[in-house]
Design a protein around this motif. Structure first.
Motif, mmCIF file in Angstrom:
data_model
loop_
_atom_site.group_PDB
_atom_site.id
_atom_site.type_symbol
_atom_site.label_atom_id
_atom_site.label_comp_id
_atom_site.label_asym_id
_atom_site.label_seq_id
_atom_site.Cartn_x
_atom_site.Cartn_y
_atom_site.Cartn_z
ATOM 1 N N PRO A 41 0.815 -1.223 0.000
ATOM 2 C CA PRO A 41 0.000 0.000 0.000
ATOM 3 C C PRO A 41 0.845 1.269 0.000
ATOM 4 N N THR A 42 1.833 1.326 0.886
ATOM 5 C CA THR A 42 2.697 2.507 0.936
ATOM 6 C C THR A 42 3.458 2.679 -0.375
ATOM 7 N N ALA A 43 3.968 1.570 -0.929
ATOM 8 C CA ALA A 43 4.764 1.662 -2.148
ATOM 9 C C ALA A 43 3.939 2.233 -3.299
ATOM 10 N N LEU A 44 2.680 1.775 -3.444
ATOM 11 C CA LEU A 44 1.848 2.250 -4.563
ATOM 12 C C LEU A 44 1.473 3.717 -4.383
ATOM 13 N N LEU A 45 1.069 4.091 -3.153
ATOM 14 C CA LEU A 45 0.708 5.491 -2.918
ATOM 15 C C LEU A 45 1.907 6.407 -3.148
ATOM 16 N N LEU A 46 3.069 5.930 -2.717
ATOM 17 C CA LEU A 46 4.267 6.745 -2.847
ATOM 18 C C LEU A 46 4.705 6.862 -4.310
ATOM 19 N N ALA A 50 11.632 3.502 5.790
ATOM 20 C CA ALA A 50 12.320 4.655 6.373
ATOM 21 C C ALA A 50 13.724 4.793 5.793
ATOM 22 N N LEU A 51 14.405 3.662 5.623
ATOM 23 C CA LEU A 51 15.760 3.710 5.069
ATOM 24 C C LEU A 51 15.746 4.251 3.641
ATOM 25 N N PHE A 52 14.894 3.660 2.794
ATOM 26 C CA PHE A 52 14.887 4.028 1.372
ATOM 27 C C PHE A 52 14.593 5.517 1.178
ATOM 28 N N PHE A 53 13.595 6.025 1.942
ATOM 29 C CA PHE A 53 13.170 7.395 1.689
ATOM 30 C C PHE A 53 13.747 8.369 2.704
ATOM 31 N N ALA A 68 6.610 10.085 2.183
ATOM 32 C CA ALA A 68 6.767 8.744 2.756
ATOM 33 C C ALA A 68 6.375 8.765 4.227
ATOM 34 N N LEU A 69 6.801 9.805 4.937
ATOM 35 C CA LEU A 69 6.461 9.916 6.365
ATOM 36 C C LEU A 69 4.950 10.049 6.537
ATOM 37 N N LEU A 70 4.306 10.888 5.707
ATOM 38 C CA LEU A 70 2.865 11.089 5.838
ATOM 39 C C LEU A 70 2.107 9.806 5.492
ATOM 40 N N ILE A 71 2.491 9.175 4.364
ATOM 41 C CA ILE A 71 1.745 7.996 3.911
ATOM 42 C C ILE A 71 1.961 6.828 4.865
ATOM 43 N N HIS A 72 3.233 6.517 5.151
ATOM 44 C CA HIS A 72 3.459 5.348 5.997
ATOM 45 C C HIS A 72 3.076 5.646 7.448
ATOM 46 N N GLY A 73 3.234 6.920 7.868
ATOM 47 C CA GLY A 73 2.813 7.299 9.217
ATOM 48 C C GLY A 73 1.319 7.073 9.410
ATOM 49 N N THR A 74 0.530 7.462 8.385
ATOM 50 C CA THR A 74 -0.917 7.230 8.454
ATOM 51 C C THR A 74 -1.209 5.733 8.555
ATOM 52 N N GLN A 75 -0.500 4.938 7.715
ATOM 53 C CA GLN A 75 -0.693 3.475 7.773
ATOM 54 C C GLN A 75 -0.431 2.954 9.180
ATOM 55 N N MET A 76 0.648 3.481 9.803
ATOM 56 C CA MET A 76 1.024 2.991 11.128
ATOM 57 C C MET A 76 -0.030 3.372 12.165
ATOM 58 N N MET A 77 -0.571 4.606 12.036
ATOM 59 C CA MET A 77 -1.581 5.017 13.004
ATOM 60 C C MET A 77 -2.865 4.215 12.808
ATOM 61 N N LEU A 78 -3.164 3.835 11.560
ATOM 62 C CA LEU A 78 -4.358 3.017 11.312
ATOM 63 C C LEU A 78 -4.124 1.559 11.677
#
Lengths: 316, 225
Positions: A296-301, B157-160, B201-211
């Motif tokens: 999911p993160t990869a596609l959105l990003l 986190a590493l990649f971005f 990346a922080l916003l997208i994955h951060g949201t995923q983590m909070m959800l």
């Protein structure tokens, strides 16, 4: 000077020990296969630099046959059970973290120190981080062994226990790097570049950007490595279309293009050291579980990168 | 164009879930032969490349230390530490590690993390403990999802993060490739353009983590019914 060759000897000795301990482990029904596999890996580390290329190739093929056709087993070295671990953790408390954190700390300090002119010449500056990381292992062992009263064979047996959980996946990243080299030698990159430019819609700026970012991600998924995809996609699409035809900014194209490739890295088993190895190391039953958590993160990003590039690349 | 057969071998082999070592070797041999090399030459090319990439596997030397500390209860200690902090949920903990990993990577400190050194001994057990302190004992499937997300947080986190650092390999590769084509850019010009993606990346994955906490609660509840 301490460089890769010294590290290869350290790793070679480690794998000799793993092979030896595997040979003595009667609880492992496939112990001779494990011994052969890690023994051959030790040969590659200790003598690889002095052997002819064909012999190195035969060593790899023998390892692949051992693991891929006959399969490796798992030894059962004596270790502690959950109760003992809980008791030990309660007794030792947070002191246990110190050796674990000594590894990254040494890696970090060494990376900076070995680049200073006063210390230059001791360690190959190009390999300062890797050398320091392995140095950190010895620092951590020196802290942990007296603290735990462990005899010298204990860390090796525990190392074997973990290496057996990873199994053949331990050499997969190195195999994929070698595959990349064969692909390059056989001209796979150029063939893909030709295909990409032949199939591309030529008219719109957005189509060019999207073809480039998605192309980077897809080709990275195939090659397992954004570094391999970058020259091909940038020569095929990025430079001729985004920069030369539409006048885009090459720095923005390059930076965001590479990061689009990283989105592909998150979605492919070919990026073994990021996706397959951790699944083995964390003992996940689904080999692709890490990839599934990342999709999911990869596609959105990837979408975000496409929009970012389109918005930024033509306007600065 | 024939050399592209190797890619088909890789894709089909992974789809058929054959042993990846066999798939990769077969792809290398097929590609080399299709690209016009002789059998001996293919084996030699593969062997040479394998030898030159040994540095990738040197990192396994950390396993004895990690195993020794695990034997003495490192994971249990990590769990106790997190289990005692009620505010620590899996999502928040992974987000905190994500931010730490992204910032340190952006400063060039990419070795302050990794799956063997950090995720298995510390981060994954902490994430599990946080889940257990809120949901009770975890079903095996949920435990595996938590671990997979711990690994994912380290990767993303590493990649971005790392491309914000000017001396990282990928920045140097971009600079080198553009220079070959007559375009001169400074590493700093490239690394500043990694910042917008890092924020996304922080916003997208951060949201995923909070959800993720809510997602986990729902999955566990469904599993118990």
């Amino acid at each position: 000077m301490i460089g890769l060759e010294v590290l290869y000897v350290v790793a070679g000795v480690f794998f000799v020990a793993i092979a030896g301990l595997s040979a003595r482990d009667k609880t492992n029904p496939k112990r001779w296969k494990n011994t052969t596999f890690w023994g051959l890996f030790a040969v590659s580390f200790l003598f690889g630099s002095h052997l002819p290329d064909v012999v190195n190739g035969l060593v790899v093929l023998a390892m692949v046959l051992t693991a891929g056709v006959f399969g490796l087993g798992r030894g059962a070295p004596a270790t502690t059970g959950p109760e003992e671990r809980r008791a030990s953790a309660a007794r030792l408390g947070s002191r246990l973290f110190l050796p674990a954190l000594a590894i990254p700390f040494t890696a970090l300090t060494g990376t900076f120190l070995f680049k200073r002119p006063q210390l230059a010449g001791i360690v190959d500056p190009k390999q300062a981080t890797l050398v320091s990381l392995i140095l950190g292992v010895f620092v951590a062992l020196a802290m942990a062994m007296p603290m735990l009263g462990a005899r010298p064979n204990v860390p090796m047996q525990e190392g074997r226990r973990l290496l057996d959980t990873v199994g053949w996946a331990a050499i997969l990243p190195q195999m994929l790097a070698a595959l990349g080299a064969v692909f390059a030698a056989a001209g796979v990159g150029t063939a893909i570049g030709k295909l990409a430019s032949a199939w591309l819609p030529a008219g719109s700026e957005f189509a060019a950007v999207a073809a480039y970012t998605f192309g980077m991600a897809i080709f990275t998924m195939i090659m397992g490595n954004a570094f391999a995809a970058f020259p091909v996609m940038t020569a095929g699409i990025g430079l001729p279309l985004i920069v030369q035809r539409f006048g885009g900014n090459p720095a923005i194209m390059g930076a965001v293009g590479m990061l689009s490739g990283f989105c592909g890295t998150l979605m492919t088993p070919m990026a073994a050291n990021f996706n397959i190895v951790p699944a083995a190391l964390l003992e996940l039953s689904d080999r692709n579980a890490v990839i599934k958590a990342q999709i999911p993160t990869a596609l959105l990003l990837l979408l975000a990168n496409t929009v970012l590039m389109y918005v930024l690349v033509f306007r600065s | 164009m024939l050399s592209l057969i190797g890619i088909a071998v890789v894709v089909l082999g992974f789809m058929a879930r054959l042993n990846p070592l066999l798939v990769v070797t077969a792809a290398a041999l097929v590609t080399g032969l299709a690209g016009g090399m002789g059998p001996v030459e293919v084996v030699a090319t593969f062997g040479k490349a394998f030898k030159e990439n040994r540095y990738v596997s040197v990192v396994w030397v950390v396993l004895p230390v990690i195993g020794l500390l695990e034997r003495a209860g490192l994971q249990e200690r990590a769990k106790t530490l997190i289990g005692g902090i009620h505010a620590a949920t899996t999502g928040r903990l992974l987000l905190l590690y994500f931010v730490f990993r992204q910032i340190t990577a952006a400063l060039g400190l990419t070795s302050l993390g990794g799956h063997a050194q950090m995720v298995r001994p510390l981060i994954a057990p902490m994430a599990e403990a946080a889940a257990e302190s809120h949901h009770g004992p975890l079903p095996e499937e949920a435990r595996q999802t938590v671990r997979a997300h711990a690994a994912a947080a380290d990767n993303i986190a590493l990649f971005f993060g790392e491309d914000i650092f000017i001396a990282i390999a990928s920045i140097l590769l971009i600079k080198g490739f553009l220079a070959q084509n007559g375009i001169l850019v400074e590493p700093l010009q490239l690394s500043v353009w990694a910042i917008p993606t890092a924020i996304c990346a922080l916003l997208i994955h951060g949201t995923q983590m909070m959800l993720f906490d809510r997602h986990l609660a729902r999955r566990i509840a469904e599993g118990r019914r």
